[in-house]
Enzyme design. Structure first.
Site, PDB file in Angstrom:
ATOM      1  N   THR A  47     -44.002  50.514  18.000  1.00  0.00           N
ATOM      2  CA  THR A  47     -43.967  51.957  18.185  1.00  0.00           C
ATOM      3  C   THR A  47     -44.668  52.297  19.476  1.00  0.00           C
ATOM      4  O   THR A  47     -45.869  52.135  19.585  1.00  0.00           O
ATOM      5  CB  THR A  47     -44.686  52.657  17.016  1.00  0.00           C
ATOM      6  OG1 THR A  47     -44.168  52.133  15.812  1.00  0.00           O
ATOM      7  CG2 THR A  47     -44.475  54.148  17.071  1.00  0.00           C
ATOM      8  N   THR A 107     -46.268  43.857  20.345  1.00  0.00           N
ATOM      9  CA  THR A 107     -46.924  42.931  21.274  1.00  0.00           C
ATOM     10  C   THR A 107     -47.087  41.519  20.727  1.00  0.00           C
ATOM     11  O   THR A 107     -47.182  40.576  21.506  1.00  0.00           O
ATOM     12  CB  THR A 107     -48.321  43.459  21.653  1.00  0.00           C
ATOM     13  OG1 THR A 107     -49.074  43.663  20.463  1.00  0.00           O
ATOM     14  CG2 THR A 107     -48.210  44.754  22.436  1.00  0.00           C
ATOM     15  N   ASP A 108     -47.097  41.372  19.404  1.00  0.00           N
ATOM     16  CA  ASP A 108     -47.434  40.049  18.859  1.00  0.00           C
ATOM     17  C   ASP A 108     -46.532  38.947  19.390  1.00  0.00           C
ATOM     18  O   ASP A 108     -46.992  37.873  19.744  1.00  0.00           O
ATOM     19  CB  ASP A 108     -47.353  40.073  17.319  1.00  0.00           C
ATOM     20  CG  ASP A 108     -48.604  40.682  16.706  1.00  0.00           C
ATOM     21  OD1 ASP A 108     -49.455  41.164  17.485  1.00  0.00           O
ATOM     22  OD2 ASP A 108     -48.716  40.685  15.471  1.00  0.00           O
ATOM     23  N   LYS A 116     -50.022  36.229  25.077  1.00  0.00           N
ATOM     24  CA  LYS A 116     -51.009  37.132  24.501  1.00  0.00           C
ATOM     25  C   LYS A 116     -52.241  36.294  24.189  1.00  0.00           C
ATOM     26  O   LYS A 116     -52.178  35.359  23.394  1.00  0.00           O
ATOM     27  CB  LYS A 116     -50.452  37.759  23.220  1.00  0.00           C
ATOM     28  CG  LYS A 116     -51.302  38.902  22.677  1.00  0.00           C
ATOM     29  CD  LYS A 116     -50.700  39.525  21.420  1.00  0.00           C
ATOM     30  CE  LYS A 116     -51.483  40.769  21.000  1.00  0.00           C
ATOM     31  NZ  LYS A 116     -50.987  41.368  19.763  1.00  0.00           N
TER      32      LYS A 116
END
Ligand code: ZN
Lengths: 448, 503
Positions: A101, A177-178, A255
């Site tokens: 989102t 983002t994961d 990440k």
């Protein structure tokens, strides 16, 4: 869901979530809007949003009474339909929603937070976008990035190809983002010779808060999308400050933090560029990228074999487990320690258990075994220690490679989507396809 | 404005009080940082922007807010042990601090509140940059309570537990010259060590028929109710009061940031007077928020904001309150200091103002322990030692912190046994500041403070009378007192003088 007793009471009283009620519990009396019950929490308590904005839980039990009142609110999202005006002097950027989102609309009357995605919503949330480009967009799917599969990557790649055909000057992929760096790698392999930038953006802080990193990431992402970097990039915060974003290469980004804004870092390379938020200035940090309008021919190349497994080597690894991988996969990636090692036990320690025989059996059966560094930074080198030489002799793939674990995993899926021939797989894996492999590592590339 | 007496009753003045009291938990409300707020030098500065979040607000409002925030940047000072990723909005909140929750529950119980079935943590939208996340986490701990005051019940509408905001860096500090954030090119600087420190917000109902002085007393009583838990912070800036004040024919005006309790009555008085003056001259009282100035007057801050913009804090699941735990808390609830105050006035016969001073002092504990152990000692004497004698000694640049509980116990034990007189106490205290390890007997001998036996006193006075025959009684008393001060009760001296004069 509330408990069956409460649900029955609500039904009897004709009260739905969003309705106004007065509740008496013993001496206390409260008025407010009935909230839907969240998954967590006490199912035997009803939750009211009081006049002053607070949610309050009232236990259902002796002396509990409820009265339906007039008024209330509908807990439903209405999209902002501001028709975005087109500015002929500005390039067109397509925003594709791939879950995650990046914009929200908060209804403070009920406390409900709705994801907002329509172009109208986006421009309402990020008015600065229209100063960079004409925005068009659509949502592809609505899922957590952890629910992504190679099939989703294929769907995204196909939509990107469609947009390129429809003459988008740049494409932004909004993504959770994961697993953003997996998708970035997948796009890099599936979309060779991109004529325009494909930029992935996300937010590490939820978009319902005024401090969210969404606005800066998206704005800088739009600057990247209209730039001449015709590559797959990931555009996220460069520091904890709201000063600049970094545009990372899709196959070289990872990440590295669970929650920080600047969690995404380039591994073993410099980012493509720094993009300053305040003045939307792009400071290019490399010159080895494909320029917009290059001569290469773009064609979607999205064949994938998802039957690839990932194994994290650790002390005491069970050889039987390694052997069992043959039952599940067509290829495996091993996150090896140090320069690319696992237990090889050349000195015959009585307690050690080499997994080399198990790995060699996999290789000999025609299954590619790819080594990646669990140190994240640095390059695999199987020539230095005896363990490495044993593994090289056993036929593992990866000597000299500086790939990230995720890029190697995605690449193996992509390569196995194209060929099953072990020799060809090995050759392709060791050939740089989308910038995932480099020949030199600059001294400035560690932990920056 | 002329300082005339206002008839607040006739003016139908109404006021509500909101008290913010910092809790003295070890850690912050949603992270492991210390709440000490002692670090002075920031180790880093984080610079952020904020932007509006789409809501049911009209498009024009949103656009205005966007333009406003676009021109502003927030500079946050980071302190090594007092700021972490949660405070810099770089990590989700940790679980709710149970210690802080317990203190807040105790306060809500002491204020006779209903405790909710579970705790729902909310995000209250804040746009001035004082919260790195652009919202403040807050939750209801109690509702519908009351506090006894002068035979009436003062309604306590709500007790909430919330995170304190970051403190703005003002004049004299390395910041923006004490101006309002908006004035310095849109740059505002905040210190993050206060952000996240737990505080309770106690809201009274609308209070009518109380004078400004009584309202100040009510605020004091709420403050000491918090302190009953002995787990709230005290000192400058640890308790802050907001008010709303209205008079007949006017509007409700919010007054923010009364830092000192002693100013409260004055602020209410001045604000009511300001409103009455406006109405008298045919002007309107605007519904607005005003800030308190040092002299107790107020200045316009902003129009009164609409209802708080809140939505659930989804990173913290609702916290169930275990009935057994609540019952235990209720059973172990400390004696409210408001009751203590009453007891000091009735049982110990302390005058009201002295009782208030004792309850508000740092020496409340030892005062009570001394009265328990030495019940025959006059409470007024003990109270005076702690509320004024120690201050006097401190003013003489002597470090009263060197005095330990044992010194006080020893002194009051001597007093109870009538081995010293109360006039000897200041000298003894000074002596123990300088020589903390001296034995009581040695000190008394050295200072010549051992109480005279009745015969000895009689002897001294008789000798004085003999030396100056025909001297007026008053003069003789004065001379005698000069000779035996600290060694005899003035009453006994007086008696001895009377007796000597009769001869
Ligand atoms: Zn912290």
């Amino acid at each position: 869901m509330y408990s069956p007793e409460i649900e029955a009471l609500l039904k009897k009283k004709g009260v739905e979530a969003g309705g106004r009620v007065r509740v008496t519990a013993g001496k206390a009396e409260y008025e407010g809007i009935l909230m839907p019950r969240v998954v967590a929490g006490d199912a035997q308590s009803i939750v009211l949003k009081l006049e002053n904005g607070y949610n309050l839980s009232v236990r259902y039990g002796k002396g509990f009474e409820m009265k339906k009142l007039a008024g209330g609110a509908r807990i439903k999202h209405k999209a902002a339909d501001v028709a975005p005006a087109k500015d002929a002097s500005k390039p067109t950027v397509t925003v594709l929603g791939c879950g995650g989102t990046i914009a929200s609309r908060v209804d403070y009357t009920t406390g409900a937070v709705f994801p907002a995605f329509s172009p109208g919503d986006m421009l309402a949330s990020f008015p600065e976008l229209k100063e960079v480009a004409n925005i068009r967009g659509r949502k592809l799917f609505d899922l957590f990035s952890d629910d992504m599969t190679p099939a989703h990557w294929q769907a995204i790649a196909a939509e990107v190809a469609k947009e390129i055909k429809a003459k988008a000057d740049g494409i932004i992929l909004m993504h959770g983002t994961d697993t953003m760096h997996y998708t970035a790698a997948a796009m890099s392999f599936m979309l060779p010779n991109l004529p325009v930038p494909v930029v992935m953006v996300g937010s590490q802080r939820s978009s319902d808060r005024g401090s969210s990193d969404n606005a800066m990431n998206l704005t800088c992402g739009a600057v990247a999308a209209v730039s001449d970097v015709a590559e797959v990039g990931v555009c996220m915060h460069g520091t904890t400050n709201d000063d600049y974003c970094l545009l990372h290469q899709g196959t070289k980004v990872r990440k590295l933090h669970t929650s920080r804004r600047d969690a995404f870092r380039s591994i073993n390379v410099r980012p493509f560029a720094k993009i300053w938020y305040e003045d939307r200035r792009m400071e290019v940090l490399r010159d080895d990228y494909k320029r917009r309008g290059h001569a290469g021919r773009f064609a979607l190349d999205d064949k994938m074999n998802p039957r690839v497994g990932f194994v994290y080597n650790h002390p005491g690894m069970d050889p039987a487990y390694v052997a069992s991988l043959a039952n599940h996969f067509d290829g495996i990636v091993v996150a090896a320690t140090g320069l690319g090692h696992v237990s090889t036990n050349p000195k015959g320690d009585p307690l050690a258990r080499s997994i080399v025989p198990a790995l060699k059996a996999l290789v000999d059966s025609g299954m590619p075994v790819v080594f990646v560094p669990q140190t994240i930074y640095g390059r695999i080198n199987l020539n230095v220690y005896e363990a490495g030489r044993i593994l090289e002799a056993a036929g593992v793939i990866g000597n000299g490679c500086d790939w990230t674990p995720e890029a190697a995993l995605v690449k193996l899926m992509w390569v196995l989507g194209h060929t099953k021939d072990p020799k060809k797989v090995r050759e392709l894996m060791l050939t740089n396809v989308a910038g995932e492999l480099t020949e030199r590592t600059g001294t400035e590339t560690f932990m920056t | 404005m002329p300082e005339e007496k206002i008839d607040f009753k006739k003016a139908r003045m109404k006021a509500g009080i909101e008290i913010h009291q910092q809790l003295d938990s070890k850690q912050k409300l949603f992270c492991g940082c210390s709440t000490a707020m002692q670090e002075k030098e920031p180790v880093a500065v984080v610079v952020r922007k904020q932007h509006p979040v789409a809501s049911e607000l009209g498009a024009i409002d949103a656009a205005a807010q966007y333009e406003y925030l676009r021109g502003r940047s927030f500079h946050y000072h980071v302190f090594r042990d007092e700021t972490c990723l949660v405070d810099t909005d770089e990590e989700p909140p940790h679980a709710l601090n149970r210690e802080a929750l317990q203190i807040a529950l105790e306060i809500a119980m002491l204020l006779n509140c209903e405790i909710p079935a579970e705790i729902n943590v909310m995000r209250k939208t804040i746009t001035d940059g004082s919260n790195t996340g652009a919202f403040q986490r807050t939750m209801i701990i109690g509702t519908g309570g009351w506090m006894k005051f002068g035979g009436k019940k003062v309604p306590i509408t709500q007790v909430a537990l919330e995170e304190d905001s970051a403190a703005i860096v003002r004049e004299g500090e390395n910041g923006n010259g004490g101006k309002d954030p908006a004035e310095e090119n849109g740059k505002a600087t905040y210190r993050l060590n206060r952000l996240g420190v737990p505080l309770v917000e106690i809201t009274t109902g609308t209070l009518e028929d109380f004078s400004p002085g009584q309202l100040q007393e009510i605020a004091f009583m709420i403050g000491i109710t918090c302190r009953s838990t002995e787990k709230v912070k005290h000192g400058i800036g640890t308790i802050r009061q907001d008010l709303n004040v209205s008079v007949r024919g006017g509007e409700r005006v919010e007054v923010k940031g009364v830092q000192e309790l002693g100013m409260l009555a004055k602020v209410i008085e001045k604000e009511a007077a300001r409103q009455l003056e406006l109405l008298k001259t045919g002007k309107k009282v605007e519904k607005e928020t005003r800030a308190t100035l040092l002299d107790g007057s107020t200045r316009f801050m902003r129009p009164m904001p609409g209802a708080a913009r809140m939505y659930p804090e989804t990173d913290v699941p609702p916290v169930a309150l275990d009935d057994v735990w609540l019952k235990q808390l209720r059973e172990k609830l400390p004696e409210p200091w408001t009751d203590k105050l009453e007891r000091f006035k009735t049982k110990l016969e302390l005058p009201a103002d002295l009782a208030v001073q004792v309850v508000g002092s740092d020496y409340l504990d030892i005062f009570e322990n001394i009265m328990k152990k030495h019940p025959k000692v006059n409470a007024v004497v003990v109270a005076n030692v702690f509320t004024s004698t120690l201050k006097d000694i401190g003013r003489r640049k002597l470090d009263v912190k060197r005095l330990e509980d044992r010194h006080f116990f020893a002194i009051f034990s001597e007093l109870e046994k009538k081995r010293i007189v109360k006039e000897a106490i200041p000298d003894l205290l000074v002596n123990f500041v300088n020589a903390p390890d001296e034995a009581m007997g040695d000190a008394l001998r050295k200072l010549n403070l051992t109480m005279l036996k009745p015969d000895e006193l009689k002897e001294i006075v008789a000798q004085l009378a003999k030396d100056s025959p025909g001297m007026a009684k008053e003069r003789l008393y004065g001379i005698a007192m000069g000779r035996v001060r600290g060694r005899a009760d003035p009453q006994d001296v007086l008696k001895a003088v009377e007796r000597a004069a009769k001869k």
